[in-house]
Scaffold this active site. Sequence first.
Site, PDB file in Angstrom:
ATOM      1  CD  GLN A  11     -26.643 -13.137  45.545  1.00  0.00           C
ATOM      2  OE1 GLN A  11     -27.355 -13.461  45.056  1.00  0.00           O
ATOM      3  NE2 GLN A  11     -25.647 -13.697  46.381  1.00  0.00           N
ATOM      4  CB  CYS A  49     -36.134   7.739  33.748  1.00  0.00           C
ATOM      5  SG  CYS A  49     -37.598   7.703  33.286  1.00  0.00           S
ATOM      6  CG  HIS A  59     -28.791  -8.460  42.465  1.00  0.00           C
ATOM      7  ND1 HIS A  59     -29.005  -9.400  43.265  1.00  0.00           N
ATOM      8  CD2 HIS A  59     -28.818  -9.308  41.279  1.00  0.00           C
ATOM      9  CE1 HIS A  59     -29.292 -10.751  43.126  1.00  0.00           C
ATOM     10  NE2 HIS A  59     -28.911 -10.457  41.593  1.00  0.00           N
TER      11      HIS A  59
END
Length: 262
Positions: free
Chosen positions: A106, A132, A124
């Site tokens: 994570q 962007c 994650h």
Amino acid sequence: MGHIPSEVLEQAAALVDQADRVVCLTGAGVSAESGIPTFRDAQRGLWSRYRPEELASPEAFDAHPGRVWRWYMWRLGLVERARPNPGHRALAQLARLVPHLTLITQNVDSLHEAAGSPDVIHLHGRLDRFRCHDCEQPYALRPQDREADRPPSCPRCGGRVRPDVVWFGEPLPPRPWQAALAAVAACDCMWAVGTSGVVYPAAQLPQMARERGARLLVVNPEPTELDPWATITLSGPSGAVLPALVARVAARRSRAESRGGA
Ligand code: APR
């Protein structure tokens, strides 16, 4: 690491030794001994007035893009100065000891990679990658961006550049999540190391493993939400527990080999 009885460590090593497919899920705790604060430790210093939920979210980025950008530049500096600790290195060694190890993290640092773990699944995202916020175009961070008060603009669409990490309320990247589900569906032993087990869907993985009959080892100095599912809980810092555990797995494997076992 005095207070884990030797027989508990041996039991845990036996579970791993008997396993063919091992999955390890790590959280911020595995990087704590490398000097990277965990999420639920109180934020330190100038960020102590904010909770991560007030910084790591699209709403925070829309409302305070400069604050969020500066927080990530601060964390990027922390991560770049950090070195893998013995816990990261033990997991890299484990990959060489068990037939199949899938490492899911994570964490957004790349200390597992720096310790030599191959094929790390980042649920994650990664703090050393940028894209962007609007058109998703990858962005190569420039030295001047680190001192900037505001996020850089995307060269393609003019949108705001952001770290390539998953913010609260955002979906997980599909490919890593599918890979994690597949690994859990096939494992017979799962480790949950340095995670409080409070953030979903990652926290679901250890429970899914248990529901399938896999054994679950929890490594954490504190109680966690995952403890009720644990086959064995090893209460201590991962920087001490993991090397001790992996050393016992290695010893069992070499004894088996010297006996000409499997
Ligand atoms: N060794 C092992 N575990 C440790 C250590 C250590 N030395 N020090 C602290 N811990 C444990 C804490 O007891 C806690 O259970 O690490 C855990 C860290 O929990 P969190 O801060 O909640 O981090 P994590 O579980 O990784 O959070 C999951 O939530 O904030 C979001 O996206 C973010 O990836 C993060 C996710």
